[in-house]
Design an enzyme around this catalytic site. Structure first.
Site, PDB file in Angstrom:
ATOM      1  N   GLU A  50     -12.706 -29.451   2.190  1.00  0.00           N
ATOM      2  CA  GLU A  50     -11.733 -29.706   1.048  1.00  0.00           C
ATOM      3  C   GLU A  50     -11.445 -31.177   1.003  1.00  0.00           C
ATOM      4  O   GLU A  50     -11.465 -31.779   0.012  1.00  0.00           O
ATOM      5  CB  GLU A  50     -10.497 -29.031   1.497  1.00  0.00           C
ATOM      6  CG  GLU A  50      -9.420 -29.421   0.377  1.00  0.00           C
ATOM      7  CD  GLU A  50      -7.963 -29.222   0.877  1.00  0.00           C
ATOM      8  OE1 GLU A  50      -7.107 -29.634   0.519  1.00  0.00           O
ATOM      9  OE2 GLU A  50      -7.862 -28.390   1.699  1.00  0.00           O
ATOM     10  N   GLU A 102     -12.454 -27.406  -4.416  1.00  0.00           N
ATOM     11  CA  GLU A 102     -12.769 -28.566  -3.647  1.00  0.00           C
ATOM     12  C   GLU A 102     -13.898 -28.381  -2.357  1.00  0.00           C
ATOM     13  O   GLU A 102     -14.740 -29.289  -2.432  1.00  0.00           O
ATOM     14  CB  GLU A 102     -11.692 -29.467  -3.365  1.00  0.00           C
ATOM     15  CG  GLU A 102     -11.024 -30.264  -4.544  1.00  0.00           C
ATOM     16  CD  GLU A 102      -9.519 -30.876  -3.765  1.00  0.00           C
ATOM     17  OE1 GLU A 102      -9.032 -31.850  -4.712  1.00  0.00           O
ATOM     18  OE2 GLU A 102      -9.010 -30.802  -2.748  1.00  0.00           O
ATOM     19  N   ASP A 119     -12.669 -33.212  -2.126  1.00  0.00           N
ATOM     20  CA  ASP A 119     -11.794 -34.307  -2.949  1.00  0.00           C
ATOM     21  C   ASP A 119     -12.209 -35.661  -3.002  1.00  0.00           C
ATOM     22  O   ASP A 119     -12.025 -36.390  -4.177  1.00  0.00           O
ATOM     23  CB  ASP A 119     -10.548 -34.292  -2.194  1.00  0.00           C
ATOM     24  CG  ASP A 119      -9.362 -35.147  -2.690  1.00  0.00           C
ATOM     25  OD1 ASP A 119      -8.901 -34.748  -4.051  1.00  0.00           O
ATOM     26  OD2 ASP A 119      -8.976 -36.232  -2.302  1.00  0.00           O
TER      27      ASP A 119
END
Length: 228
Positions: free
Chosen positions: A43, A119, A47
């Site tokens: 994640e 993400e 991002d």
């Protein structure tokens, strides 16, 4: 995973990366010692990849937009709500690996979990196929004119969105203040700031006080969402 690949429009060379993107921390905690890790690191990477691709897209698509506008649009495009919509369009919830408690608590429909999983998927594609593959996927599922128009509609009412965000906690005082005006009467530019409990969180400019307040609210939203 094959069905999910079809929905993504990307075929993995290492499908284990996609599987790893589906491991929520609750599942990993229940399977300690089995080599399962949560998708939190993916994640984090996803991002960053999303931020780069979105920033590049906006820089090219809006050559005359100032930095403040680009920042606000990017924040709206990559916010939890937008990523949650992507997850729903992909049917991502059914592929998640959740712990028993999260499963029984409705985790498959929880916006924050689904947004984080999106993400993680971006990171999986980046690790498997590189930046071009990740860029292509992000453009397919998120970055298009229709999505931008939806974001722009939300952005026009940033004050409401900011109010809803701060009301999640009790005893929050949100205030807008006019701090300046410049230019001739027929083309004045107003500057407003927004404070939360006496602390400034954003400033914005506009051709009216209302527009300046919306811009200030947008700046505050971008700041608060970046801190999440």
């Amino acid at each position: 995973m094959k069905t999910l690949e079809e929905r993504l429009g990307y075929c993995f060379r290492d499908r284990q990366l996609l599987e790893a993107a589906m491991y929520h921390s609750s599942y990993a905690n229940e399977h300690r010692g089995s080599g399962v890790h949560s998708n939190e690191r993916m994640e984090f990477l996803g991002d960053a990849v999303l931020g780069l691709v979105t920033g590049e897209y906006l820089y090219r698509e809006h050559p005359d937009a100032p930095e403040g506008d680009l920042t606000r649009i990017r924040a709206a495009l990559v916010c939890e709500e937008s990523l949650y919509e992507v997850a729903q369009s992909l049917g991502l919830g059914k592929y998640l690996k959740l712990g028993r408690g999260e499963e029984s608590g409705g985790g498959r429909e929880r916006p924050s979990i689904l947004a984080d999983a999106v993400e993680s998927v971006f990171a999986a594609v980046y690790l498997d196929g590189g930046l071009e593959a990740a860029r292509a996927l992000i453009h397919r599922v998120l970055l298009d004119r229709e999505q931008e128009e939806a974001v722009e509609r939300r952005r026009r009412d940033c004050k409401t969105a900011l109010q809803e965000l701060v009301q999640q906690r009790a005893n929050q005082e949100l205030r807008y203040e006019l701090v300046g005006a410049s230019g001739p009467d027929h083309a004045k530019v107003f500057t407003c700031r927004v404070t939360l409990n006496g602390r400034e969180f954003g400033r914005g400019e506009g051709r009216s006080k209302k527009e300046a307040e919306q811009a200030a609210a947008g700046a505050a939203l971008a700041y608060l969402q970046a801190r999440k």
